[in-house]
Write a protein that holds these residues in place. Sequence first.
Motif, short mmCIF file in Angstrom:
data_model
loop_
_atom_site.label_atom_id
_atom_site.label_comp_id
_atom_site.label_asym_id
_atom_site.label_seq_id
_atom_site.Cartn_x
_atom_site.Cartn_y
_atom_site.Cartn_z
N MET A 1 9.82 39.95 -53.88
CA MET A 1 10.35 39.83 -52.43
C MET A 1 11.67 40.26 -52.48
SD MET A 1 10.12 37.90 -49.86
CE MET A 1 10.91 37.37 -48.63
N VAL A 2 12.56 40.27 -53.67
CA VAL A 2 13.77 41.03 -53.72
C VAL A 2 13.63 42.78 -53.67
CG1 VAL A 2 15.66 41.63 -55.48
CG2 VAL A 2 14.80 39.37 -55.29
N PHE A 3 12.65 43.29 -54.27
CA PHE A 3 12.31 44.55 -53.86
C PHE A 3 12.10 44.88 -52.61
CE2 PHE A 3 9.38 48.15 -54.22
CZ PHE A 3 10.15 49.13 -54.81
N CYS A 48 28.72 43.47 -50.19
CA CYS A 48 28.13 42.85 -51.41
C CYS A 48 28.39 41.62 -51.67
CB CYS A 48 28.98 43.89 -52.59
SG CYS A 48 28.47 45.40 -52.92
N ILE A 49 29.61 40.84 -51.32
CA ILE A 49 29.90 39.59 -51.23
C ILE A 49 28.89 38.64 -50.42
CG2 ILE A 49 31.82 37.86 -50.51
CD1 ILE A 49 33.85 39.94 -51.40
N LEU A 50 28.52 39.11 -49.32
CA LEU A 50 27.61 38.66 -48.64
C LEU A 50 26.16 38.54 -49.28
CD1 LEU A 50 27.18 37.18 -45.50
CD2 LEU A 50 26.41 39.68 -44.85
N ASN A 51 25.76 39.37 -49.57
CA ASN A 51 24.37 39.60 -50.48
C ASN A 51 24.38 38.80 -51.74
OD1 ASN A 51 23.09 41.38 -48.88
ND2 ASN A 51 23.76 43.28 -49.99
N ILE A 52 25.65 38.70 -52.37
CA ILE A 52 25.61 37.76 -53.63
C ILE A 52 25.66 36.32 -53.07
CG2 ILE A 52 27.29 37.00 -55.59
CD1 ILE A 52 27.96 39.71 -55.72
N SER A 53 26.27 36.07 -51.96
CA SER A 53 26.51 34.51 -51.72
C SER A 53 24.86 34.17 -51.07
CB SER A 53 27.53 34.38 -50.57
OG SER A 53 26.90 35.13 -49.33
N PHE A 54 24.16 35.06 -50.41
CA PHE A 54 22.82 34.76 -49.85
C PHE A 54 21.83 34.38 -50.94
CE2 PHE A 54 23.86 36.34 -45.52
CZ PHE A 54 23.65 35.33 -44.76
N ILE A 55 21.88 35.72 -51.91
CA ILE A 55 21.23 35.41 -53.05
C ILE A 55 21.43 34.09 -53.86
CG2 ILE A 55 20.70 36.54 -55.33
CD1 ILE A 55 20.89 39.06 -54.27
N SER A 56 22.58 33.79 -54.22
CA SER A 56 22.82 32.52 -54.99
C SER A 56 22.54 31.21 -54.12
CB SER A 56 24.44 32.61 -55.15
OG SER A 56 25.15 32.41 -54.02
N PHE A 57 22.77 31.39 -52.85
CA PHE A 57 22.41 30.03 -51.82
C PHE A 57 20.97 29.79 -51.81
CE2 PHE A 57 21.34 28.50 -47.68
CZ PHE A 57 22.02 27.47 -47.55
N PHE A 58 20.15 31.09 -51.54
CA PHE A 58 18.67 30.85 -51.66
C PHE A 58 18.13 30.59 -52.82
CE2 PHE A 58 19.22 33.14 -47.53
CZ PHE A 58 18.70 32.12 -46.72
N ASP A 59 18.58 31.06 -54.01
CA ASP A 59 18.09 30.86 -55.49
C ASP A 59 18.35 29.30 -55.81
OD1 ASP A 59 16.82 31.70 -57.75
OD2 ASP A 59 18.99 31.82 -58.61
N PHE A 60 19.37 28.79 -55.24
CA PHE A 60 19.76 27.49 -55.40
C PHE A 60 18.90 26.38 -54.95
CE2 PHE A 60 22.05 23.23 -54.35
CZ PHE A 60 22.36 23.00 -55.63
N PHE A 61 18.31 26.78 -53.72
CA PHE A 61 17.43 25.86 -52.89
C PHE A 61 15.77 26.07 -53.25
CE2 PHE A 61 21.40 25.33 -50.13
CZ PHE A 61 21.11 23.82 -50.22
#
Length: 63
Positions: A1-3, A48-61
């Motif tokens: 999915m990330v790829f 970059c900050i937006l992508n990191i926040s989205f990845i960490s947010f969705f990874d958490f849930f």
Amino acid sequence: MVFLSLVLKACVFCALGILLRGTLARYRFDQLLQLSWKYFFFIWLGFCILNISFISFFDFFLI
């Protein structure tokens, strides 16, 4: 999915770059460097900050 997300972003940015290159005026090298340090660096940093926040947010849930 990330790829798949990475490939999609790369395709969108390549298409956007081709469209901008074909439609806008040609920049000299010194003008391009001035633009990159004044605007594009901060836009890149925000993405970059937006992508990191989205990845960490969705990874958490998703866990």
